[in-house]
Design an enzyme around this catalytic site. Structure first.
Site: not given
Ligand code: BG6
Length: 512
Positions: A175, A205, A209, A262, A267
């Protein structure tokens, strides 16, 4: 709380690498291999994978970057990166084994002949390491180089078409995939010119996790969550991703992106999908990704009026972080002293389907907040105001399921219990579960999945674009009615406006 002894291992359909099956041999080419991402994340992740037998027997790395380095100095750079950023420091024996896999090629992403020269070097490595022609290209490069890199690889005949038999070519893309819907489409179009969607691994990412990955297991491998998982029993959901760090050295990128693009576009929306999605028809990558796509498509578009009431932008001013004075965002290196970029965003949104009708999802994320802590809070409905809840002041706190993403991964359930003793006194207590051992880093999980060819944890084109569509309405409203972001002190939980937004619904953010 401890874990029981019986361990369940899943069969190969749940991802070759995960089930302990041999990973296919391959060569990994890292474009931008001497850059920050490589030093901080990729090389430490590869080193840890090797320690955990998570790399194929036949494996080699070919870094392609502009820096004036050779194999030896590249290995030195890699060692420093691993020393500084790996969860386990390098030791002599393992490092020697790892270093042998690393190779460097100096090349310019914009120069076609450099790819051809790299291709020659790569085929030597392939022969030497017996990687069977399987290739992974990791685009550790800024988005403006994607087109050049894809066409450079294509023209140097480094890309093989996607076929179930024969060697594979896979591409990993970082990204941001664009800065709005149009630019995301343009990048996806460029990629599609050279690669099939089945070859593309778009990294988010957060999906690597451990506790994020565990969300599906939690929801669909336990029988008691599913019946409760809807508007009938859930009052609201909170998703918080708080960072203690400021913008650091990334001002040129961040000034244009801001917290919404962002963090929320990728996310936070991905985490929301895992909370809100319907049970997928199977654990196959596309079944899971279809179910996630449905969530993003079901997000209710926000009208300009709702954006002004439900979406709060903030920017950090001066403050105290861990007892030290921290600069305001506008004083950070590379930031416009009059910048209106948001470093914090809080918003309310709705997944408009049968399951979630009327349940608000509150999302917030920011830099320079009170601490680094990311958590999902599932707030259940209060019990009726009768029996134990008929008279107490304040009323009994509702049950909450807290899923901690970081730093201490685990879960807690808040239940009401009697305080031991003669009197009838009630108290909220936490039933707590914490992972006993350190989890692998997200990049370890994701790199292993790329090698195994499992796309489950990677973003598909349609979902990326649908997420941009949702976020873009907010960006457009902000563009049409420009205002300064609300200020918050560095080291705090964000601007007062965020607290007021949720308070207007009679709720409050959890203090983490
Ligand atoms: C990145 C963002 O995707 O995620 C950064 O671009 C952010 O701005 C980072 O700091 C946070 O990741 P983590 O894993 O440290 O929570």
């Amino acid at each position: 709380m401890s874990t029981e002894k019986t361990l369940v291992t899943l069969d190969a359909s749940h991802g070759a690498g995960r089930a302990g099956h041999a990973l296919p041999p391959c060569a990994l080419v890292i474009l931008g291999g001497a850059g920050d991402l490589s030093r901080r994340k990729l090389l430490p992740a590869l080193y840890n994978l090797m320690l955990d037998s998570g790399l194929p027997e036949q494996f080699a790395v070919q870094a392609f970057s502009l820096e004036e380095l050779n194999d030896e100095s590249y290995r030195e750079l890699a060692r420093e990166g691993v020393q500084q950023f790996s969860r386990r420091p390098p030791d002599e024996e393992n490092w020697a084994k790892f270093a042998r896999m690393l190779h460097y090629f100096r090349g310019n992403l914009g120069r076609g002949q450099d790819y051809a020269a790299m291709a020659q070097r790569l085929s030597q490595l392939e022969a030497q390491f017996g990687t069977g022609g399987n290739r992974l290209f990791y685009f550790g490069i800024p988005p403006q180089f994607i087109e050049a890199a894809a066409s450079g690889l294509g023209q140097a005949a480094l890309v093989r078409p996607a076929r179930p038999d024969g060697p594979f070519t896979r591409v990993v893309v970082e990204k941001p995939i664009g800065h709005d819907l149009a630019s995301a489409r343009a990048i996806n179009d460029q990629l599609a010119r050279y690669f099939d969607e089945s070859q593309l691994f778009r990294i988010d990412h957060y999906l690597g996790k451990e506790s994020v990955e565990n969300l599906l297991v939690l929801r669909f491998a336990n029988s008691f969550f599913e019946p409760l998982w809807s508007t009938r029993f859930i009052d609201h959901v909170q998703i918080t991703v708080a960072e203690e760090e400021g913008v650091g050295t990334r001002a040129p990128y961040y000034e244009k992106a801001g917290a919404l693009c962002d963090m929320v576009q990728s996310h936070l929306l991905q985490v929301l999908c895992l909370i809100a999605m319907e049970p997928p028809r199977s654990t196959e990558a596309d079944a899971v990704r279809d179910a996630k796509l449905d969530v993003v498509r079901t997000l209710r578009p926000l009208s300009p009026e709702e954006v002004s009431r439900w979406v709060v932008r903030g920017q950090y001013g001066e403050g105290l972080v861990r007892g030290e004075k921290a600069k305001a965002y506008r004083e950070e290196a590379g930031v416009d002293p009059e910048s209106t970029t948001e470093t914090f965003v809080a918003l309310k949104c709705f997944v408009e389907n049968w399951r979630w009708a009327g349940v608000p999802f509150y999302l917030r994320t920011g830099k320079r907040m009170a601490k680094r802590a990311s958590e999902i809070g599932i707030y259940f409905n209060a019990v009726p105001r009768i029996l134990f809840n008929s008279s107490p002041r304040p009323p009994l706190e509702p049950n909450v399921l807290l899923i901690r993403i970081q730093p201490e991964e685990g879960l807690s359930l808040r239940i009401i219990s009697k305080v031991p003793g003669q009197q009838l006194r009630l108290n909220p207590v936490m039933v707590d579960f914490q992972y006993a051992s350190a989890s692998p880093e997200a990049y370890e999980t994701l790199l292993r999945d790329v090698i195994a060819g499992d796309q489950t944890l990677f973003m598909r084109r349609d979902t990326v674009e649908a997420s941009w569509r949702f976020v873009e309405q907010i960006v457009e409203t902000w563009r049409d009615n420009p205002t300064d972001p609300a200020s918050y002190a560095a080291g705090s939980w964000g601007p007062i406006e965020a607290a007021l937004m949720i308070a207007a619904d009679g709720r409050a953010w959890r203090t983490l």
